[in-house]
Design an enzyme around this catalytic site. Sequence first.
Site, PDB file in Angstrom:
ATOM      1  N   ASN A 128      39.366  40.987  33.327  1.00  0.00           N
ATOM      2  CA  ASN A 128      39.009  39.909  32.403  1.00  0.00           C
ATOM      3  C   ASN A 128      37.857  39.150  33.063  1.00  0.00           C
ATOM      4  OD1 ASN A 128      38.832  37.683  30.785  1.00  0.00           O
ATOM      5  ND2 ASN A 128      40.829  36.798  31.364  1.00  0.00           N
ATOM      6  N   TRP A 129      36.674  39.436  32.563  1.00  0.00           N
ATOM      7  CA  TRP A 129      35.494  38.848  33.219  1.00  0.00           C
ATOM      8  C   TRP A 129      35.360  37.354  32.953  1.00  0.00           C
ATOM      9  CZ3 TRP A 129      30.750  42.695  32.518  1.00  0.00           C
ATOM     10  CH2 TRP A 129      31.056  43.909  33.177  1.00  0.00           C
ATOM     11  N   LYS A 130      36.025  36.870  31.960  1.00  0.00           N
ATOM     12  CA  LYS A 130      35.926  35.456  31.542  1.00  0.00           C
ATOM     13  C   LYS A 130      34.453  35.104  31.228  1.00  0.00           C
ATOM     14  CE  LYS A 130      40.124  34.451  33.983  1.00  0.00           C
ATOM     15  NZ  LYS A 130      40.972  33.481  34.644  1.00  0.00           N
ATOM     16  N   HIS A 133      45.136  34.082  25.751  1.00  0.00           N
ATOM     17  CA  HIS A 133      44.967  33.729  27.162  1.00  0.00           C
ATOM     18  C   HIS A 133      45.226  32.235  27.333  1.00  0.00           C
ATOM     19  CE1 HIS A 133      43.235  33.074  31.090  1.00  0.00           C
ATOM     20  NE2 HIS A 133      43.358  34.391  31.295  1.00  0.00           N
ATOM     21  N   GLU A 161      43.811  30.036  29.001  1.00  0.00           N
ATOM     22  CA  GLU A 161      42.620  29.169  28.943  1.00  0.00           C
ATOM     23  C   GLU A 161      42.249  28.887  27.492  1.00  0.00           C
ATOM     24  OE1 GLU A 161      40.275  31.645  31.494  1.00  0.00           O
ATOM     25  OE2 GLU A 161      41.511  31.055  33.199  1.00  0.00           O
ATOM     26  N   GLU A 169      51.076  35.960  32.472  1.00  0.00           N
ATOM     27  CA  GLU A 169      50.192  35.264  33.394  1.00  0.00           C
ATOM     28  C   GLU A 169      50.689  33.842  33.602  1.00  0.00           C
ATOM     29  OE1 GLU A 169      46.059  37.310  33.307  1.00  0.00           O
ATOM     30  OE2 GLU A 169      46.099  35.731  31.810  1.00  0.00           O
ATOM     31  N   GLY A 211      43.659  31.984  38.842  1.00  0.00           N
ATOM     32  CA  GLY A 211      42.462  31.460  39.499  1.00  0.00           C
ATOM     33  C   GLY A 211      42.764  30.465  40.611  1.00  0.00           C
ATOM     34  N   SER A 260      45.802  35.714  40.103  1.00  0.00           N
ATOM     35  CA  SER A 260      45.437  35.936  41.506  1.00  0.00           C
ATOM     36  C   SER A 260      45.897  37.293  42.038  1.00  0.00           C
ATOM     37  CB  SER A 260      45.973  34.797  42.383  1.00  0.00           C
ATOM     38  OG  SER A 260      45.448  33.562  41.943  1.00  0.00           O
ATOM     39  N   GLY A 265      41.384  38.739  36.862  1.00  0.00           N
ATOM     40  CA  GLY A 265      40.230  37.854  36.633  1.00  0.00           C
ATOM     41  C   GLY A 265      39.214  38.003  37.747  1.00  0.00           C
ATOM     42  N   GLY A 266      39.316  37.093  38.727  1.00  0.00           N
ATOM     43  CA  GLY A 266      38.337  37.044  39.819  1.00  0.00           C
ATOM     44  C   GLY A 266      38.066  38.397  40.468  1.00  0.00           C
TER      45      GLY A 266
END
Length: 435
Positions: free
Chosen positions: A193-195, A279, A281, A351, A357, A397, A418-419
């Site tokens: 998930n590149w966000k 998601h 966010e 999640e 994150g 994470s 993500g990251g």
Amino acid sequence: MISLQDETTGADSTQQLLHERNYVFLLIANRLDVASDEDLDLINDAYDYAKANGYPFFCVTSSPEKYIAQWRDRTGAEYPFLLADEVVLKTIIRSNPGLVLLHNGTVINKWNHANIPDLSEQKKSLDKLPIGVMHEDNQLKTIAQCVGWFFIPLIVLLWLDILVVKRKFRKREKFNINPLIYNKMRKNIVAGNWKMNKTLQEGIDLVKDLNAVLADAKPNCDVVICTPFIHLASVTPIVDKKIGVGAENCADKEKGAFTGEVSAAMVASTGAKYVILGHSERRAYYHETSEMLKTKVELALANGLTPIFCVGEKLDEREAGKQDEVVGSQLKDALFDLSVEDFSKLIIAYEPVWAIGTGKTATGEQAEDVHAFIRKTIADKYGKEVANNTSILYGGSCKPSNAKELFAKPDIDGGLIGGAALKAEDFKGIIDAFN
Ligand code: PGA
């Protein structure tokens, strides 16, 4: 009807035997050439007993003279022989030989060769001899045979089986591999998930890097990258065919005057196959409700996209021990009006918001507990088969250093990353957790 012929004279002895007012012993051995001579002593004792008491004793067989002579040589038999039809003899007693006791022309007792009574010191009346009750010795012998031929091999096989299974599990444990990845039906998936990261050029470079690191790889899972809308049309034609592409969101409207929105149909038109929905966010910053998500899921499915539907509790909810309650409602409110067929197309991602994150990963146990709860909730609604076939990913994470431990849990079928999805090597490291 039995017909007994004297072996030497050929005379018919049937009537004589049937009218005998006393006991008559018949040792019946339909084929003397293959008759068992294991219990000869008991047979000979029975003969001696009959002779001493004046009871006739015959061996009845269908064997020719040659075999009668051999039997005499082999056993020292002194009793006379009568001939009868083999099939008739078998209907009287199948044992070869077997002993039959007649009284007044009627069969009153019979024993197969393993049960012949010991008549060496017989005091009782002959008609009181137990029928078919085994000698204690023979009983022990039979038990020993059962144990020897059946139970011991069975125990050895079971033991070997346990040994092999244990070794397999030990190997899987050693490599921290989820024991279910070999036989479970659902897919293992690692999805990035590149966000809101990467310009178009940077995104294309990342895809090229991914293509390169995965060029010779044979991932043991499906690999997906979910990129910003702007990247999709450029990425889908160049990405390695091992990698699926998805969006990070889509509109809850089909089309029309919704400035800035991107519809599920538009996403699908780029060649993308997946879409992340729900998601945390989007729920937190864009106030997406279960009602909106329900529509988004329906639109995604209607346009042939596979939703990766996210659920997860916030920190205060976790601290209050409400994670199951929160996750359960998120699932039910947005998804549980779907048909079985549609629900079966979804991927679920758990999640925990407090782990996204933050560098704070849920432990394998914490994640597994919620994953197992999600699977049970699905099973309660859609049945075990659907639940067992639903991939449930963990997100928050997740990185190469903890992916193995997480993916080894029976209900964790991969990750939403993500990251660590922003660097090809890191992403590959997570994919490799399945190898
Ligand atoms: P993270 O994000 O891996 O950076 O924690 C996961 C996600 O939000 O999907």
